[in-house]
Design a protein around this motif. Structure first.
Motif, PDB file in Angstrom:
ATOM      1  N   LEU A 199       0.828  -1.207   0.000  1.00  0.00           N
ATOM      2  CA  LEU A 199       0.000   0.000   0.000  1.00  0.00           C
ATOM      3  C   LEU A 199       0.865   1.262   0.000  1.00  0.00           C
ATOM      4  CD1 LEU A 199      -2.942  -0.904   2.414  1.00  0.00           C
ATOM      5  CD2 LEU A 199      -2.867  -0.985  -0.074  1.00  0.00           C
ATOM      6  N   GLY A 200       2.015   1.204   0.679  1.00  0.00           N
ATOM      7  CA  GLY A 200       2.917   2.348   0.642  1.00  0.00           C
ATOM      8  C   GLY A 200       3.452   2.611  -0.753  1.00  0.00           C
ATOM      9  N   GLY A 201       3.870   1.555  -1.423  1.00  0.00           N
ATOM     10  CA  GLY A 201       4.329   1.718  -2.800  1.00  0.00           C
ATOM     11  C   GLY A 201       3.220   2.182  -3.719  1.00  0.00           C
ATOM     12  N   ALA A 202       2.021   1.630  -3.521  1.00  0.00           N
ATOM     13  CA  ALA A 202       0.887   2.042  -4.347  1.00  0.00           C
ATOM     14  C   ALA A 202       0.551   3.509  -4.142  1.00  0.00           C
ATOM     15  CB  ALA A 202      -0.323   1.171  -4.022  1.00  0.00           C
ATOM     16  N   PHE A 203       0.627   3.967  -2.894  1.00  0.00           N
ATOM     17  CA  PHE A 203       0.321   5.368  -2.609  1.00  0.00           C
ATOM     18  C   PHE A 203       1.343   6.299  -3.277  1.00  0.00           C
ATOM     19  CE2 PHE A 203       0.396   9.140   0.206  1.00  0.00           C
ATOM     20  CZ  PHE A 203      -0.928   9.526   0.051  1.00  0.00           C
ATOM     21  N   CYS A 204       2.593   5.906  -3.256  1.00  0.00           N
ATOM     22  CA  CYS A 204       3.635   6.741  -3.877  1.00  0.00           C
ATOM     23  C   CYS A 204       3.427   6.851  -5.385  1.00  0.00           C
ATOM     24  CB  CYS A 204       5.010   6.162  -3.573  1.00  0.00           C
ATOM     25  SG  CYS A 204       5.503   6.291  -1.833  1.00  0.00           S
ATOM     26  N   THR A 205       3.186   5.727  -6.057  1.00  0.00           N
ATOM     27  CA  THR A 205       3.001   5.801  -7.510  1.00  0.00           C
ATOM     28  C   THR A 205       1.669   6.465  -7.873  1.00  0.00           C
ATOM     29  OG1 THR A 205       2.109   3.539  -7.489  1.00  0.00           O
ATOM     30  CG2 THR A 205       4.450   3.808  -7.986  1.00  0.00           C
ATOM     31  N   ALA A 206       0.646   6.341  -7.002  1.00  0.00           N
ATOM     32  CA  ALA A 206      -0.610   7.051  -7.257  1.00  0.00           C
ATOM     33  C   ALA A 206      -0.399   8.556  -7.189  1.00  0.00           C
ATOM     34  CB  ALA A 206      -1.666   6.612  -6.246  1.00  0.00           C
ATOM     35  N   LEU A 207       0.381   9.017  -6.213  1.00  0.00           N
ATOM     36  CA  LEU A 207       0.698  10.445  -6.141  1.00  0.00           C
ATOM     37  C   LEU A 207       1.510  10.879  -7.357  1.00  0.00           C
ATOM     38  CD1 LEU A 207       1.543  11.045  -2.371  1.00  0.00           C
ATOM     39  CD2 LEU A 207      -0.564  11.577  -3.608  1.00  0.00           C
ATOM     40  N   CYS A 208       2.422  10.012  -7.820  1.00  0.00           N
ATOM     41  CA  CYS A 208       3.160  10.330  -9.045  1.00  0.00           C
ATOM     42  C   CYS A 208       2.216  10.428 -10.241  1.00  0.00           C
ATOM     43  CB  CYS A 208       4.223   9.260  -9.314  1.00  0.00           C
ATOM     44  SG  CYS A 208       5.586   9.249  -8.131  1.00  0.00           S
ATOM     45  N   GLY A 209       1.249   9.532 -10.304  1.00  0.00           N
ATOM     46  CA  GLY A 209       0.262   9.604 -11.374  1.00  0.00           C
ATOM     47  C   GLY A 209      -0.564  10.870 -11.296  1.00  0.00           C
ATOM     48  N   LEU A 210      -0.949  11.269 -10.079  1.00  0.00           N
ATOM     49  CA  LEU A 210      -1.704  12.510  -9.902  1.00  0.00           C
ATOM     50  C   LEU A 210      -0.874  13.718 -10.330  1.00  0.00           C
ATOM     51  CD1 LEU A 210      -4.318  13.780  -8.879  1.00  0.00           C
ATOM     52  CD2 LEU A 210      -3.312  13.839  -6.595  1.00  0.00           C
ATOM     53  N   TRP A 211       0.419  13.721  -9.943  1.00  0.00           N
ATOM     54  CA  TRP A 211       1.285  14.812 -10.365  1.00  0.00           C
ATOM     55  C   TRP A 211       1.427  14.837 -11.880  1.00  0.00           C
ATOM     56  CZ3 TRP A 211       5.846  14.668 -13.109  1.00  0.00           C
ATOM     57  CH2 TRP A 211       6.535  15.877 -13.208  1.00  0.00           C
ATOM     58  N   ALA A 212       1.537  13.668 -12.502  1.00  0.00           N
ATOM     59  CA  ALA A 212       1.660  13.599 -13.960  1.00  0.00           C
ATOM     60  C   ALA A 212       0.416  14.149 -14.645  1.00  0.00           C
ATOM     61  CB  ALA A 212       1.919  12.155 -14.399  1.00  0.00           C
ATOM     62  N   ILE A 213      -0.762  13.849 -14.089  1.00  0.00           N
ATOM     63  CA  ILE A 213      -2.003  14.370 -14.667  1.00  0.00           C
ATOM     64  C   ILE A 213      -2.026  15.898 -14.601  1.00  0.00           C
ATOM     65  CG2 ILE A 213      -4.505  14.480 -14.347  1.00  0.00           C
ATOM     66  CD1 ILE A 213      -4.350  11.570 -13.353  1.00  0.00           C
ATOM     67  N   ARG A 214      -1.683  16.440 -13.425  1.00  0.00           N
ATOM     68  CA  ARG A 214      -1.671  17.893 -13.264  1.00  0.00           C
ATOM     69  C   ARG A 214      -0.617  18.546 -14.173  1.00  0.00           C
ATOM     70  NH1 ARG A 214      -5.932  19.918 -11.607  1.00  0.00           N
ATOM     71  NH2 ARG A 214      -4.825  21.743 -10.753  1.00  0.00           N
ATOM     72  N   PHE A 215       0.530  17.902 -14.308  1.00  0.00           N
ATOM     73  CA  PHE A 215       1.588  18.437 -15.167  1.00  0.00           C
ATOM     74  C   PHE A 215       1.127  18.479 -16.623  1.00  0.00           C
ATOM     75  CE2 PHE A 215       5.256  17.767 -17.944  1.00  0.00           C
ATOM     76  CZ  PHE A 215       6.058  18.837 -17.584  1.00  0.00           C
ATOM     77  N   LEU A 216       0.504  17.401 -17.088  1.00  0.00           N
ATOM     78  CA  LEU A 216       0.043  17.367 -18.470  1.00  0.00           C
ATOM     79  C   LEU A 216      -1.052  18.386 -18.723  1.00  0.00           C
ATOM     80  CD1 LEU A 216      -0.057  13.495 -19.045  1.00  0.00           C
ATOM     81  CD2 LEU A 216       1.546  15.117 -20.065  1.00  0.00           C
ATOM     82  N   GLU A 217      -1.936  18.563 -17.743  1.00  0.00           N
ATOM     83  CA  GLU A 217      -3.049  19.500 -17.927  1.00  0.00           C
ATOM     84  C   GLU A 217      -2.585  20.953 -17.888  1.00  0.00           C
ATOM     85  OE1 GLU A 217      -6.668  16.823 -15.967  1.00  0.00           O
ATOM     86  OE2 GLU A 217      -5.828  18.532 -14.874  1.00  0.00           O
ATOM     87  N   ILE A 218      -1.725  21.294 -16.908  1.00  0.00           N
ATOM     88  CA  ILE A 218      -1.373  22.691 -16.677  1.00  0.00           C
ATOM     89  C   ILE A 218      -0.183  23.123 -17.539  1.00  0.00           C
ATOM     90  CG2 ILE A 218      -0.592  24.337 -14.933  1.00  0.00           C
ATOM     91  CD1 ILE A 218      -2.114  22.679 -12.862  1.00  0.00           C
ATOM     92  N   ARG A 219       0.881  22.333 -17.519  1.00  0.00           N
ATOM     93  CA  ARG A 219       2.105  22.744 -18.215  1.00  0.00           C
ATOM     94  C   ARG A 219       2.077  22.391 -19.709  1.00  0.00           C
ATOM     95  NH1 ARG A 219       6.327  23.741 -14.650  1.00  0.00           N
ATOM     96  NH2 ARG A 219       5.420  24.702 -12.787  1.00  0.00           N
ATOM     97  N   MET A 220       1.583  21.198 -20.016  1.00  0.00           N
ATOM     98  CA  MET A 220       1.617  20.745 -21.402  1.00  0.00           C
ATOM     99  C   MET A 220       0.344  21.061 -22.173  1.00  0.00           C
ATOM    100  SD  MET A 220       4.640  19.528 -21.334  1.00  0.00           S
ATOM    101  CE  MET A 220       4.730  18.756 -22.946  1.00  0.00           C
ATOM    102  N   ARG A 221      -0.656  21.620 -21.494  1.00  0.00           N
ATOM    103  CA  ARG A 221      -1.926  21.996 -22.130  1.00  0.00           C
ATOM    104  C   ARG A 221      -2.637  20.816 -22.789  1.00  0.00           C
ATOM    105  NH1 ARG A 221      -2.775  26.801 -19.682  1.00  0.00           N
ATOM    106  NH2 ARG A 221      -0.969  28.173 -19.897  1.00  0.00           N
ATOM    107  N   VAL A 222      -2.506  19.644 -22.170  1.00  0.00           N
ATOM    108  CA  VAL A 222      -3.179  18.447 -22.679  1.00  0.00           C
ATOM    109  C   VAL A 222      -4.602  18.422 -22.115  1.00  0.00           C
ATOM    110  CG1 VAL A 222      -3.144  15.921 -22.709  1.00  0.00           C
ATOM    111  CG2 VAL A 222      -1.017  17.209 -22.850  1.00  0.00           C
TER     112      VAL A 222
END
Length: 363
Positions: free
Chosen positions: A81-104
């Protein structure tokens, strides 16, 4: 279904933990699902649950490298669950990065993160299958869920999560209401929108990560959205929406667990050689889907059947008024045939006869 059998799900040492764990998991997920649903971010749960899968496999690999015994379930649970939580947060950061910075676009970013992270997880799982075969089987329980093997420790974990969600919603209810429905106004009056959103996404990720132990990576997003969809058909108020969603979630958790046990026992008695089993996680999702379907069809105000009935009654009233106008134009003493009436109102002849007879009965 007897009263004694229902109570045994809360008192039996074997059935108690899966039942309470599923109900608390469904409660926490459905409450957070209301916020996600109202913000039109329903796919975020699907993306986070799939983004958690690589972390699960990394946690299992870590347990294998540390030579943890197979019966050390609590240690394995925290590592996965600890590993899953870390990669889920990475996925959330990736979504925000693509939406805000990359205009996806939002849907494209969600689908990209979902498929990419899940593909990485499957790649790690294929290697894990040969390097740590015993632990690999335990890791698969998070892919499809395995609520039947829950312990009292899982109940405590789910209870803590549910309490955290309820406390946050109660303490920040007004702020959540403003941010959800009018973010610009919330920012203008000084509400810390950024920190509150970060806290909400943290709880959503936590709910998804902890919940995949029950219903699995593939089905977890359903427990976020379906209770909220069901509750939305009955109310326009956020407070009642939260209460109804939590209630529908807990009902889904209990009834799904109950049907999984009872129907599996019934199938075992009827077909002992077939070894038919209904897993708990999919049954919980099926019950939630059934509640959603019934709500969409039969809710008092927004249900499809109620809306169709209102449309049919309005159409009936309009046609009757048109027929009376047609008779009035011909004069009060002039007989009007059905053929002449059909010229004024293009409807089927059986329905026209039905309407005329109804109008005669009504005077």
């Amino acid at each position: 279904m007897t009263t004694q059998s229902l109570f045994s799900f809360f008192t039996d040492p074997i059935l108690r933990a899966p039942t309470l764990g599923c109900m608390l998991m469904s409660l926490a997920a459905s409450l957070m699902g209301v916020i996600v649903f109202l913000r039109k971010q329903s796919l975020i749960g699907e993306a986070l649950s799939h983004a958690a899968y690589p972390g699960l496999m990394i946690g299992v690999m870590g347990a294998g490298l540390l030579s943890l015994p197979e019966n050390a379930e609590l240690s394995l649970t925290f590592m996965t669950l600890g590993g899953a939580f870390c990669t889920a947060l990475c996925g959330l950061w990736a979504i925000r990065f693509l939406e805000i910075r990359m205009r996806v676009p939002s849907d494209a970013a969600l689908c990209f993160v979902l498929s990419t992270f899940f593909g990485i997880g499957l790649t790690l799982a294929s290697d894990l299958q040969f390097s740590f075969s015993a632990l690999y089987k335990q890791g698969l329980t998070y892919l499809y869920g395995q609520a039947a093997t829950m312990t009292d420790g899982h109940v405590f974990l789910y209870g803590t999560l549910a309490c955290m969600v309820i406390i946050v919603i109660v303490l920040l209810y007004k702020e959540l209401q403003l941010i959800t429905f009018d973010r610009q106004y919330a920012e203008s009056i000084g509400i810390p929108v950024g920190p509150i959103n970060a806290l909400l996404f943290f709880l959503v990720a936590l709910s998804v990560i902890i919940g995949i132990r029950s219903v699995g990576v593939v089905l977890m997003s359903a427990m976020l959205i379906m209770p909220a969809v069901s509750a939305r058909q009955f109310t326009h108020r956020l407070s009642i929406l939260l209460v109804l969603a939590g209630f529908f979630g807990m009902v889904s958790g209990f009834v799904g667990n109950y049907l999984s046990v009872e129907i599996t026992d019934l199938l075992a008695r009827l077909y002992p050689a077939a070894r038919l089993v209904l897993p708990t996680g999919p049954m919980i999702v099926l019950v939630a889907a059934t509640i959603s379907g019934l709500s969409l069809l039969f809710a008092p105000e927004r249900g499809l059947t109620v809306r169709l009935w209102r449309i049919a009654r309005f159409r009936y009233t309009c046609i009757c008024e048109n027929l009376l106008k047609a008779m009035w134009r011909r004069g009060p003493k002039t007989l009007v045939s059905l053929n002449e009436l059909s010229d004024y109102q293009p409807i089927s002849r059986p329905y026209l006869i039905f309407l005329v007879r109804r109008m005669i009965q009504q005077g």
